[in-house]
Design an enzyme around this catalytic site. Structure first.
Site, mmCIF file in Angstrom:
data_model
loop_
_atom_site.group_PDB
_atom_site.id
_atom_site.type_symbol
_atom_site.label_atom_id
_atom_site.label_comp_id
_atom_site.label_asym_id
_atom_site.label_seq_id
_atom_site.Cartn_x
_atom_site.Cartn_y
_atom_site.Cartn_z
ATOM 1 N N CYS A 125 0.836 -1.201 0.000
ATOM 2 C CA CYS A 125 0.000 0.000 0.000
ATOM 3 C C CYS A 125 0.870 1.249 0.000
ATOM 4 O O CYS A 125 0.603 2.211 -0.729
ATOM 5 C CB CYS A 125 -0.926 -0.009 1.209
ATOM 6 S SG CYS A 125 -2.080 1.384 1.254
ATOM 7 N N CYS A 223 -6.247 -3.830 6.522
ATOM 8 C CA CYS A 223 -7.483 -3.043 6.452
ATOM 9 C C CYS A 223 -8.606 -3.764 5.732
ATOM 10 O O CYS A 223 -9.777 -3.590 6.070
ATOM 11 C CB CYS A 223 -7.215 -1.685 5.806
ATOM 12 S SG CYS A 223 -6.729 -1.759 4.058
#
Length: 382
Positions: A125, A223
């Site tokens: 990410c 997440c």
């Protein structure tokens, strides 16, 4: 408060402003809706930069519930970021990066897991979304910096002319390990305002300012897998069932049946579902044979491995062997090792002392004291 603001910005990028003649004016502050990025946006605004807050929309209802409080980048997080932006008097926008996040992070995570590796999606990410997608968007909008709430620091070394990445001031929160992929261009146009603070100091600033996020708990899991059940997520995401196979002892003896190779990680002992004569651990996953190989704890220790896609930060790729301290997981302390360059972006690393469960797909990061020498992805273990 002004003294603390100056100290925080100076601690996070002590030599950045000096190196570029006082700094530029326009910044995009990535605001995830958490306390760290909120305080980072506030500090950089107080330091005199023209600041715009940005929240990246990364997930949608197909992947994870957007208001799940255990996940980051949820609808609640967007609202929290907007609240902080209003309080500190900056504009706030939402960038929809869901397609890029799915392709570069989620699909990569699934593909590598299916192939027996153990990837770190938080590193991906940072690499592909925050410091590639967002970085490019900032350039398109003619912004001079991007700002994040990472606990790390950036410095400029006049002698070498290189931008350097160092550990954050708070050893418990240091995030330099997940930032090893930063390039010289990215380092030159990034600031970490909370890098020179402890987490306690960051929360104190948020509380003093009355930010709604001051007491917000941190997201601990991936997440898009907030419950931590990676195998269930992968099955749900792909729509595939992963077949049972054999648990095999290191000598080839079949010990029982596993419930799908994606359900196991290197070093795992609990949850195997086997009645064994003594504790055994996952040593290896053979995806071609659909086998999970077990052995004793001592079988998990090794000294040497190779890393690919290696990014050198503190120096150009060396011509010969170097000494450094290396860590092969986020929570691990650095350990002394010899680094043997195999090409510009591939190295062999040999620890002085054997290390446990060095795992393909995870990251290795080299340090020289507090400075990040470079890092890459573990590709082959010995």
């Amino acid at each position: 408060m002004a003294e603390r603001v100056d100290a925080a910005v100076g601690g996070g990028s002590e030599n950045v402003c000096a190196a570029v003649g006082g700094g530029a004016e326009r910044v995009l502050a990535a605001m995830s809706g958490g306390v760290d990025s909120s305080v980072a946006a506030y500090l950089i605004k107080e330091a005199g930069y023209e600041t715009t807050g940005i929240t990246m929309k990364l997930n949608d209802n197909r992947i994870v519930q957007p208001d799940d409080e255990r996940s980051c980048c949820s609808l609640n997080d967007v609202q929290d970021a907007e609240s902080v932006a209003r309080m500190i008097g900056i504009r706030h926008y939402v960038f929809n990066f869901t397609d890029a996040f799915e392709k570069e992070v989620i699909e990569r995570f699934v593909r590598l897991y299916e192939n027996g590796l153990t990837p770190n999606p938080c590193i991906d990410c940072n690499r592909y979304i925050k410091f590639r997608k967002l970085f490019r968007r900032a350039q398109e909008l003619e912004q001079d910096y991007i700002v994040t709430g990472h606990y790390a620091q950036i410095r400029f070394d006049r002698g070498s002319g290189r931008w350097l990445l160092t550990k954050g001031a708070d050893p418990k929160k240091d995030q330099s390990y997940v930032l090893f992929s930063l390039t010289q261009e990215q380092l030159a146009h990034t600031m970490f305002p909370v890098g020179g603070l402890t987490k306690t100091e960051t929360r104190a600033i948020a509380e003093e300012m009355g930010f709604v996020v001051a007491g917000k708990r941190e997201s601990q899991d991936i997440c898009f897998v907030p419950d931590g059940d990676y195998a269930a997520f992968i099955s749900r995401y792909t729509g595939r069932e992963y077949p049972e196979g054999d648990f095999v002892y290191k000598d080839g003896t079949v010990l029982g049946r596993h419930k799908g190779i994606i359900r196991y990680t290197i070093g795992q002992r609990k949850g195997l579902g086997l009645a064994l004569p003594h504790p055994m651990y996952v040593m290896e996953k053979d995806t071609e044979a659909n086998q999970v190989i077990l052995g004793e704890n001592e079988d998990l220790f090794t000294t040497g491995f190779e890393a690919e896609e290696f990014n050198w930060i503190a120096c150009e790729p060396p011509k010969g062997d170097i000494r450094a301290e290396a860590k092969v997981r986020y929570s691990q302390k650095e350990n002394p090792a010899t680094v043997i360059p195999l090409s510009e972006d591939r190295v062999r690393i040999v620890f002085d002392q054997p290390q446990r469960a060095i795992t393909r797909g995870q990251a290795v990061v080299l340090y020289d004291g507090d400075y990040v020498v470079g890092g890459g992805t573990i590709a082959k273990t010995e």
